[in-house]
Design an enzyme around this catalytic site. Structure first.
Site, mmCIF file in Angstrom:
data_model
loop_
_atom_site.group_PDB
_atom_site.id
_atom_site.type_symbol
_atom_site.label_atom_id
_atom_site.label_comp_id
_atom_site.label_asym_id
_atom_site.label_seq_id
_atom_site.Cartn_x
_atom_site.Cartn_y
_atom_site.Cartn_z
ATOM 1 N N GLU A 67 -16.982 17.861 41.988
ATOM 2 C CA GLU A 67 -18.088 18.820 41.846
ATOM 3 C C GLU A 67 -17.600 20.246 42.102
ATOM 4 O OE1 GLU A 67 -20.696 17.401 44.928
ATOM 5 O OE2 GLU A 67 -21.304 15.621 43.817
ATOM 6 N N CYS A 106 -32.669 48.880 51.650
ATOM 7 C CA CYS A 106 -32.993 49.400 52.971
ATOM 8 C C CYS A 106 -32.681 48.379 54.058
ATOM 9 C CB CYS A 106 -34.456 49.812 53.019
ATOM 10 S SG CYS A 106 -34.799 51.037 51.774
HETATM 11 C C1 LIG Z 1 -21.912 23.716 46.899
HETATM 12 C C2 LIG Z 1 -21.566 22.344 46.532
HETATM 13 C C3 LIG Z 1 -20.521 22.084 45.638
HETATM 14 C C4 LIG Z 1 -19.634 23.166 45.070
HETATM 15 O O1 LIG Z 1 -18.849 23.765 46.036
HETATM 16 P P1 LIG Z 1 -17.648 24.771 45.608
HETATM 17 O O2 LIG Z 1 -17.111 25.211 46.900
HETATM 18 O O3 LIG Z 1 -18.273 25.876 44.838
HETATM 19 O O4 LIG Z 1 -16.688 24.005 44.806
HETATM 20 C C5 LIG Z 1 -20.274 20.772 45.281
HETATM 21 N N1 LIG Z 1 -21.030 19.752 45.783
HETATM 22 C C6 LIG Z 1 -22.050 19.970 46.636
HETATM 23 C C7 LIG Z 1 -22.833 18.808 47.133
HETATM 24 C C8 LIG Z 1 -22.354 21.258 47.052
HETATM 25 O O5 LIG Z 1 -23.338 21.454 47.905
#
Ligand SMILES: *Cc1c(COP(=O)(O)O)cnc(C)c1O
Length: 419
Positions: free
Chosen positions: A273, A342
């Site tokens: 991910e 601000c």
């Molecule tokens: C934020 C997040 C990601 C992505 O994280 P990066 O640091 O941008 O690669 C992947 N999986 C989950 C569950 C997340 O919360």
């Protein structure tokens, strides 16, 4: 590698000059390089070519539908955390069979939406969520694909606000407790147990936390298989860091090598991910200097972009490189780059050594492609700024600048207040 380079002292995105875009769309604006996004995705994807895998771009890092479409066209999936992100992913053409849904607070209507679409799996973050998803799936007469998001209790050694895999963080189910949760899930008729997932944090610049987490997941997976619970997907989350300043994170190829080597014979499809590592250095924020001033030896450069446009410096104290769009012989100074909001926390850089800027000049705030626009807001009633994507020698407005009408869309003054 990215495609923001100087040609004759003028900043270009691929083959388009940044001042030219600024003249036509005004400032501030986000600017993305299509070639960089594509390159980053392909580098990550091909690094895992030898194992079955799906690269599910983390929508929250950059949610623009045109950007999501780039990865969809490459066969990527998406990782999302809300019904709104699911809507965007579908508009971008994402394949439901490659959608994973994470997040600690999924509402019933969001769960229903994802169930009807038929996503690959929910990464479930609590025992109660497990029961809710089962109940919703039963009402809809379907089975929900699920994995448990486990908290492996490893320290990603990153900023505390973006570490997620420690016991003290709200994310996931404690890895020891997850065994019980899996046993429970196995008794629920409308759940189809598919995977196990974790996400230890963001901007991780070492390999060891990933490998430690993988080791713990592997142990769990073998135990589950021993109990007849077949795990087919191993979701290792995102989190690979990038260079904002001096960091030297592992390259995607090194990350992939280490993971592949540490996971032999697991017979799983991997899910990743990544967000930041794909989009972070593929975008910049372009802003214009409005004023410069000094207060008792302190120098301020006031620009037309603020913390509502790019929140990271204020929220995490993050570093973004500041560069002039037109390079020339300049003196250096130490200054704060501040916005028009601000709030004293409204800064893009603090105590930064940089070249002297004059009012009217363009400034590039680098590495702003991830968690930039997607975290922006309308605070101080500032219309959100446009997003521009360059491909080769052409540029495209992939999100228009908001208008004042957009600002009050949906607001209503009750009749009793008529004047
Ligand atoms: C934020 C997040 C990601 C992505 O994280 P990066 O640091 O941008 O690669 C992947 N999986 C989950 C569950 C997340 O919360």
């Amino acid at each position: 590698m990215n495609y923001f380079n100087y040609q004759d002292d003028k900043l270009f995105c691929e083959e388009v000059s940044v001042p030219k875009i600024a003249r036509e769309v005004g400032t501030p604006f986000y600017l993305y390089s299509h070639r960089t996004l594509l390159h980053h995705f392909r580098v990550f994807d091909t690094a895992f070519a030898e194992v079955p895998h799906i690269v599910c771009f983390a929508v929250k890092a950059n949610s623009n539908t045109a950007i999501l479409r780039i990865f969809v066209r490459e066969g990527g999936g998406v990782d999302l955390v809300s019904g709104g992100e699911l809507y965007r992913a579908l508009k971008a053409g994402a394949d439901p069979g490659k959608i994973v849904y994470s997040g600690v607070g999924k509402r019933e209507d969001e769960i229903d939406f994802a169930l009807k679409i038929g996503i690959l799996m929910f990464n479930v973050e609590s025992d109660q969520e497990l029961e809710t998803i089962n109940a919703r799936a039963e009402i809809l007469g379907i089975r929900a694909g699920i994995g448990l998001r486990v908290n492996p209790d490893v320290d990603p050694e990153t900023h505390p606000h973006i570490s997620t895999g420690l016991k003290k963080n709200k994310f996931g189910i404690n890895i020891e407790a997850s065994l019980m949760a899996y046993r429970r899930a196995a008794t629920l008729k409308n759940l189809d147990i598919k995977g196990v997932s974790c996400h230890i944090g963001s901007q991780v610049t070492k390999l060891s936390p990933f490998i430690d987490a993988l080791g713990r997941l592997k142990e769990l997976l073998l135990r589950l298989r021993g109990e007849g619970i077949a795990i087919r997907y191993l979701d290792l989350g995102g989190g690979l860091g990038i260079t904002y300043n001096q960091e030297t994170p592992p390259r995607p190829s090194e990350y992939a090598r280490a993971i592949i080597d540490a996971s032999r014979n697991m017979a799983c499809t991997f899910i990743f991910e990544p967000g930041r590592v794909i989009a972070g250095n593929a975008g910049i924020l372009v802003t214009r200097v409005l004023y410069t001033k000094g207060n008792e030896g302190k120098r301020f450069v006031v620009v037309d972009a603020g913390m509502n446009d790019l929140l990271r410096p204020s929220l995490y104290g993050s570093f973004h490189r500041i560069q002039p769009v037109i390079r020339q012989e300049r003196e250096e100074m130490i200054a704060d780059v501040v916005g028009p909001i601000c709030e004293s926390a409204d800064f893009l850089a603090r105590g930064r050594k940089m070249s002297v800027f004059e009012p009217g000049e363009l400034m590039a705030v680098m590495s702003a492609g991830a968690y930039g626009f997607s975290m922006s807001s309308n605070y101080n009633s500032r219309p959100r700024i446009p997003e521009i994507m360059v491909r080769d020698d052409r540029w495209y407005v992939i999100r228009k600048r908001e208008s004042c009408e957009d600002l009050i869309r949906g607001e209503e003054i009750p009749e009793f207040m008529n004047i």
